[in-house]
Design an enzyme around this catalytic site. Structure first.
Site, PDB file in Angstrom:
ATOM      1  N   THR A 107     106.923 -34.107  -4.695  1.00  0.00           N
ATOM      2  CA  THR A 107     106.656 -33.878  -3.232  1.00  0.00           C
ATOM      3  C   THR A 107     106.286 -32.284  -2.929  1.00  0.00           C
ATOM      4  OG1 THR A 107     108.194 -35.845  -2.689  1.00  0.00           O
ATOM      5  CG2 THR A 107     107.677 -33.991  -0.777  1.00  0.00           C
ATOM      6  N   TYR A 130     113.991 -38.035 -14.861  1.00  0.00           N
ATOM      7  CA  TYR A 130     112.858 -38.545 -13.791  1.00  0.00           C
ATOM      8  C   TYR A 130     112.098 -39.622 -14.218  1.00  0.00           C
ATOM      9  CZ  TYR A 130     109.748 -38.536  -9.567  1.00  0.00           C
ATOM     10  OH  TYR A 130     108.940 -38.893  -8.478  1.00  0.00           O
ATOM     11  N   LYS A 177     116.750 -40.155 -11.686  1.00  0.00           N
ATOM     12  CA  LYS A 177     115.960 -40.453 -10.637  1.00  0.00           C
ATOM     13  C   LYS A 177     114.976 -41.672 -11.147  1.00  0.00           C
ATOM     14  CE  LYS A 177     112.521 -39.061  -7.123  1.00  0.00           C
ATOM     15  NZ  LYS A 177     111.664 -37.650  -6.838  1.00  0.00           N
TER      16      LYS A 177
END
Length: 297
Positions: A50, A138, A166
């Site tokens: 992001t 992640y 994550k």
């Protein structure tokens, strides 16, 4: 038994990086951190997907980490993205995050070079050995081209400083497998799957939607944790269309930045090869924001 990374449970915002005329807008970044702190967001994760990390220079990447840590000033934990497809670069970035005062590091699987599972294990193990900082793995195979298999995650979970993951493979079976094998804290990597993942044992989310509605994302998690299934389902049903449109109209964070601009909270500027939403998509996003109550219809 408590999971290893319980300090990273709950709502983490995957913080967007604001740009102005091609440069990182440092004033807007500081304002974004202040707003998140005011909203009660407990954990900030800059320079991830992001945060457009792939198009930031090394100097910019480090500068964003430093600004977020400095501005948060201990009022929220900071877990920046420090992953790379180069193990040496991942070590360098993670060392910088530790020196800057970050509370942990979010480390994406190596992308493009698509290592074997043994290569994935050695990559993360090398970073963990080189840097004294809690690591959140992640896993996002749609972006990296390689799924981190539960067997590999189980091996990595034996390393003391690897404390959480994550998980963004989109598979509840994989989430359940990880939870059955490890004591890692599992965090949702997909806003729309937060409630289903909580239901099988995850403990939070690294959220794109929290850039817009952090209190609502926290409210979903809080409702689930206090055992209020009805309130949790209602929060999920309300958030779902917004999450779908934030992530479905174009690659993240293009729709998010468009939403930020529509709400008058910043600019929609992204860096190539990303580009702004077309008019039809902006109109669809506007309708989604209006339905949610964030914009006047």
């Amino acid at each position: 038994m408590a999971s290893k990374g319980r300090i990273f449970a709950g709502c983490t915002v995957a913080l967007a990086t604001p740009f102005r005329d091609g440069e990182v807008d440092e004033a807007a970044l500081r304002a974004s951190v202040e707003w998140q702190v005011e909203q009660g967001t407990p954990i900030l994760s800059p320079v991830g997907t992001t945060g457009e990390a792939p198009t930031l220079s090394h100097v910019e990447h480090e500068r964003v980490i430093a600004i977020v840590v400095e501005t948060a000033a201990g009022r929220a934990k900071v877990v920046p993205g420090t992953g790379s497809n180069s193990t040496a670069e991942a070590i360098r970035l993670t060392k910088f995050a530790a020196r800057a005062g970050a509370d942990g590091a979010l480390m994406v699987s190596p992308y493009y070079n698509r290592p074997a599972q043994e290569g994935l294990y050695r990559h993360f193990a090398a970073v963990a050995e080189a840097v004294d900082l809690p690591i959140v793995l992640y896993n996002i195979p749609a972006r990296t081209g390689r799924n981190m298999e539960p067997e590999t995650i189980e091996r990595l979970a034996a390393i003391p400083s690897i404390v959480a993951i994550k998980e963004a493979a989109g598979s509840l079976d994989q989430v359940s497998d990880i939870l059955s094998r490890t004591d890692l804290t599992v965090l949702s990597g997909d806003d729309s799957l937060t409630l289903p993942m909580l239901a099988v044992g995850a403990e939070g989310v690294v959220s794109v939607a929290a850039n817009l509605v952090p209190r609502d994302v926290r409210g979903l998690i809080d409702a689930f944790q206090r055992g209020d299934a009805v309130a949790a389902r209602e929060a999920h049903a309300r958030l779902f269309p917004l999450c779908r449109d934030l992530l479905g109209l174009a690659p993240n964070p293009v729709p998010l930045k468009a939403a930020i601009a529509l709400l008058g909270r910043g600019r929609d500027e992204v860096r190539l090869p990303l580009c702004a939403l077309d008019e039809a998509s902006v109109a669809k996003l506007s309708r989604a924001l209006a339905r949610y109550g964030l914009l006047k219809a």
